[in-house]
Enzyme design. Structure first.
Site, short mmCIF file in Angstrom:
data_model
loop_
_atom_site.label_atom_id
_atom_site.label_comp_id
_atom_site.label_asym_id
_atom_site.label_seq_id
_atom_site.Cartn_x
_atom_site.Cartn_y
_atom_site.Cartn_z
CB SER A 43 -0.91 0.02 1.23
OG SER A 43 -1.62 1.24 1.31
CG HIS A 44 0.66 4.45 -2.78
ND1 HIS A 44 0.20 3.40 -3.52
CD2 HIS A 44 1.43 5.20 -3.59
CE1 HIS A 44 0.67 3.50 -4.74
NE2 HIS A 44 1.42 4.58 -4.82
CB SER A 45 -1.18 4.34 3.65
OG SER A 45 -1.32 4.46 5.04
#
Length: 130
Positions: free
Chosen positions: A10-12
């Site tokens: 995930s980008h997070s």
């Protein structure tokens, strides 16, 4: 490792780690790695993804799930950097629903291709009938 393992990209960092925590409760016998964020910022990092893949790589196979387009590019690069691991599949599935289904299927001892097919089928889930 007796089950297909999972890698969550995930980008997070918080999303990847939170999803991992959820899935570990659903399928405690499945090895799951989270590769979220990029050095404390939003983004993805191919080296981080490669390390995650290698940390849970299973003889039964590993499924990589991702959130957004550039995460796919970095996951593909990570696979190349890891020597193109033969038993690793990148799934074309929604991250949360696909990972949940993959964890359940892997926890039931299903083979790699069945886990991938099941989580990719999550694209067809209708949440609200209109």
């Amino acid at each position: 490792m007796n089950h297909v393992s999972l890698v969550l990209v995930s980008h997070s960092e918080e999303i990847a780690e939170g999803l991992k925590k959820l899935l570990e409760q659903v399928a405690p016998n499945v090895d799951i790695a989270a590769a979220g964020g990029n050095n404390g910022e939003i983004g993805t990092n191919a080296l981080h993804i490669q390390e995650a893949i290698e940390s849970v790589c299973s003889e039964k196979g590993t499924v990589v799930l991702f959130d957004l387009g550039s995460a796919l590019l970095n996951a593909e690069l990570a696979l190349e950097m890891a020597g193109g691991k033969e038993r690793v599949r990148i799934a074309d599935a929604p991250l949360v629903e696909g990972a949940y289904i993959a964890a359940v299927e892997a926890g039931l001892g299903k083979p790699l291709e069945e886990v991938v097919q099941a989580c990719e089928a999550a694209k067809q889930i209708v949440k609200i009938e209109k």
